[in-house]
Design an enzyme around this catalytic site. Structure first.
Site, PDB file in Angstrom:
ATOM      1  N   HIS A  22       0.468  -1.518   0.253  1.00  0.00           N
ATOM      2  CA  HIS A  22       0.250  -0.077   0.245  1.00  0.00           C
ATOM      3  C   HIS A  22       0.600   1.113  -0.346  1.00  0.00           C
ATOM      4  O   HIS A  22       0.500   2.484   0.072  1.00  0.00           O
ATOM      5  CB  HIS A  22      -1.374   0.086   1.583  1.00  0.00           C
ATOM      6  CG  HIS A  22      -1.903  -1.437   1.091  1.00  0.00           C
ATOM      7  ND1 HIS A  22      -3.228  -1.781   0.826  1.00  0.00           N
ATOM      8  CD2 HIS A  22      -1.704  -2.307   2.067  1.00  0.00           C
ATOM      9  CE1 HIS A  22      -2.964  -3.294   1.112  1.00  0.00           C
ATOM     10  NE2 HIS A  22      -2.128  -3.491   2.139  1.00  0.00           N
ATOM     11  N   SER A  50      14.892  21.181 -16.698  1.00  0.00           N
ATOM     12  CA  SER A  50      14.103  21.719 -17.706  1.00  0.00           C
ATOM     13  C   SER A  50      14.330  23.305 -18.411  1.00  0.00           C
ATOM     14  O   SER A  50      15.718  23.668 -18.441  1.00  0.00           O
ATOM     15  CB  SER A  50      13.410  22.534 -16.196  1.00  0.00           C
ATOM     16  OG  SER A  50      12.676  23.560 -16.492  1.00  0.00           O
TER      17      SER A  50
END
Ligand code: ARG
Length: 493
Positions: A150, A271
Site C-alpha cells: 500500500h 528543465s
C-alpha cells in the site's frame, strides 16, 4: 500491362491511397521477396513453371529493391513488385509469378517471418534488462531497504530481493515471448486465396526454404487467422505492464522525497526554465509507452473481432499496430536496461528512510509467539499497542518496546514475562529481522548468492536459445539463396 486485370475500370487514386498498406509494407518487403522466391523455386521444381521462365523470374527477384516508397500509388508492395516484374520481364515471363499463390497467403507468411525476427529482438531486449537487474544485485544487493505494501513501509527487505521481484516476471515474459515465437513458426504459404490450389507446390518445401518449422494445416485458417499476431501483442502488453511498474518506481525513487536512486545524467533531462531540475525522462516515456502498447492490443483485437471467414482487408489494419507495439516494447526494454545498469542506489538515503518506520514490528510479534507461546493474534495486539504509543509520543518502537513490552504482555494476557532491553532492541533490528526469514524466496540476505546464480543461468539459457533460433533463420536464408541461384544462374537475362 496493368496487373489489375480486365474486370474493373481504373481505381480512383484517393481510394488506392485509402486502402493501401504501402506506408507500412516496408517492414515486410524483404520477407515478401523471399516468399516470392521460395514459391517460384517450388513451382520450377515441381515442373509447373518452365525452368527458363522461373530462372528469369528469380533473377528479377534477386535484384528487386526492398526499398518501398511510402508515397507510391499502389495497393501494396505485393502488387508493386508484381507490376514491376511484368513491366521489366514482360507478361510471358512475370505472368507466372503469382501462379498458385495469393496476396492473402503471401502476406500472412511474410508477417509471421517478420514477427519471428521482431520477437527475437524483444526477447533480447528483455534479457538485457534482466541482466542489468542482476548487475545491480551484484553491486549493491545486500543493501537493506524498506519493503512496501500500500506504498507504506511494511517489512524490511534487500535491494536484491526487490530486483529479483522484477527479474522473475520478466523471465515469465521472456518465456511467453518464446512461446509466441513457436506458434508463429508455421507457414501459411500454399493456402493461396483460402482454398489451397490446384497448382502443384510443396507447402513443406516452401516452409523449409523460408525457415519455418512447420506449415499451418488448414488453408482457410492460414489466410484468416491473426491470433499469432494478437498473442505477440498480448505478450508485448504484459511485458510493458511489468516494465511500467519498474519505471514508476524509478520515477518515485528519483524524487526528492525518496532520493533512493541517482539516475545517470545521460538518461535525464533538465528543465528549460528551472536550472536545478533532473527529470527521469526515459522512465517516464517508457511508462507512457506501456499505454500505447495496450492501445495497440485493443485496436488489433477490435479489428479482428467478428470478421467473417476467410480473408478480409480489415486484417491489413492490424499490421501497423503490431510493428509499432514491438518497437515501443523493445526500445523501452533496452533503454531501461541502460538506465538500470548506470544508476546507483544511495545507501544513506535508503537507510535513513527506515529509521523509526516500525517496519520490524512483525518480527517482535513473531518473537513473542516463539519465545513465550503467546497466540499470534494477541502478540499482534501487544505490539500494535506499543506502536500506537510510540507514534503518539513521537518515540521509536525500540525505545517504547524496550521499556514497556513486559507491561503490554501483562495487560493483554495477564502473564508475566522476563525479557531484557537488549534482546528487544536486537529483535527489532533490521538485520535480525532479515536474518530471521526462513522461507524460500524471502528477503534473507543469505538467499542472495543462490538466487543470483540461478537467475544468471536463466539469462544464459535464454541467450543460447535466442542465438540458436537466429542461426536457424540465418542458415535457412542461405539455403534459400542457394536454391534461387542454382536455378537463376542458368540464364543471364
Ligand atoms: N496488403 C494486404 C495486407 O497487408 C495484403 C493484400 C490482400 N489483399 C487482397 N485484396 N486480397 O494484408
Amino acid at each position: 500491362m496493368d496487373i489489375r486485370g480486365r474486370r474493373l475500370r481504373q481505381q480512383n487514386e484517393k481510394v488506392t491511397r485509402f486502402i493501401s498498406s504501402i506506408r507500412f509494407d516496408g517492414a515486410i518487403a524483404k520477407e515478401v521477396l523471399m516468399v516470392n522466391q521460395a514459391h517460384m523455386v517450388s513451382l520450377v521444381r515441381s515442373g509447373e513453371v518452365d525452368r527458363r521462365v522461373g530462372a528469369r523470374c528469380l533473377r528479377f527477384l534477386e535484384s528487386a529493391s526492398t526499398e518501398v516508397d511510402p508515397s507510391s500509388v499502389s495497393e501494396d508492395y505485393h502488387q508493386l513488385l508484381e507490376q514491376s516484374a511484368v513491366d521489366t520481364l514482360g507478361v510471358d515471363v512475370a505472368g507466372y509469378l503469382n501462379l498458385g499463390k495469393s496476396r492473402n497467403d503471401q502476406v500472412a507468411t511474410a508477417l509471421r517471418m517478420h514477427l519471428k525476427l521482431v520477437l527475437a529482438g524483444v526477447i533480447s531486449a528483455a534479457v538485457q534488462l534482466q541482466d542489468a537487474l542482476l548487475d545491480k544485485v551484484q553491486e549493491q544487493g545486500a543493501l537493506a531497504m524498506p519493503g512496501y505494501t500500500h506504498l507504506q513501509h511494511a517489512q524490511p527487505t534487500t535491494l536484491a530481493h526487490h530486483m529479483f521481484a522484477y527479474f522473475d516476471p520478466l523471465e515469465r515474459d521472456v518465456q511467453r515471448l518464446f512461446d509466441a515465437y513457436q506458434r508463429a513458426d508455421a507457414s501459411p504459404m500454399g493456402s493461396a486465396a483460402l482454398a489451397g490450389t490446384s497448382v502443384s507446390v510443396s507447402r513443406r518445401e516452401v516452409a523449409t526454404l523460408l525457415g519455418f518449422a512447420s506449415v499451418v494445416d488448414n488453408a482457410m485458417d492460414g489466410v484468416s487467422s491473426r491470433d499469432v499476431e494478437l498473442e505477440a501483442l498480448s505478450c508485448f502488453a504484459v511485458t510493458m505492464s511489468s516494465l511500467s511498474r519498474l519505471t514508476e518506481e524509478l520515477v518515485l525513487w528519483a524524487s526528492k522525497e525518496f532520493s533512493f536512486v541517482d539516475i545517470p545524467d545521460e538518461y535525464a533531462a533538465t528543465s528549460s526554465i528551472m536550472p536545478q531540475k533532473k527529470n527521469p525522462i526515459v522512465a517516464e516515456i517508457a511508462r507512457a509507452k506501456s499505454g500505447s502498447v495496450f492501445g495497440a492490443l485493443s485496436a488489433a483485437l477490435a479489428i479482428v473481432k467478428g470478421l467473417p471467414y476467410s480473408y478480409n482487408l480489415d486484417l491489413q489494419e492490424v499490421t501497423p499496430h503490431l510493428w509499432q507495439a514491438a518497437e515501443d516494447t523493445s526500445a523501452s526494454l533496452s533503454l531501461l536496461a541502460a538506465v538500470v545498469r548506470g544508476m546507483r542506489f544511495v545507501p544513506a538515503a535508503i537507510s535513513k528512510s527506515m529509521l523509526d518506520d516500525f517496519s520490524t514490528a512483525t518480527s517482535l510479534a513473531n518473537y513473542l509467539v516463539k519465545e513465550f507461546s503467546i497466540p499470534f493474534r494477541q502478540a499482534h495486539a501487544i505490539v500494535g499497542s506499543l506502536v500506537r504509543d510510540a507514534g503518539a509520543e513521537g518515540l521509536s518502537l525500540e525505545e517504547v518496546a524496550a521499556k514497556r513490552l513486559a507491561g503490554a504482555v501483562r495487560a493483554e494476557t495477564g502473564r508475566r514475562i522476563a525479557v531484557t532491553e537488549a534482546t528487544v532492541r536486537s529483535v527489532l533490528s533490521v538485520e535480525s529481522s532479515l536474518e530471521g526469514i526462513v522461507t524460500q524466496g524471502g528477503s534473507n540476505p543469505r538467499f542472495i548468492a543462490g538466487g543470483l546464480r540461478a537467475r544468471s543461468k536463466t539469462v544464459k539459457s535464454s541467450r543460447k536459445r535466442l542465438s540458436s533460433l537466429r542461426s536457424r533463420t540465418g542458415s535457412s536464408e542461405r539455403a534459400l539463396t542457394r536454391a534461387v541461384r542454382s536455378i537463376s544462374r542458368e540464364v543471364n537475362n
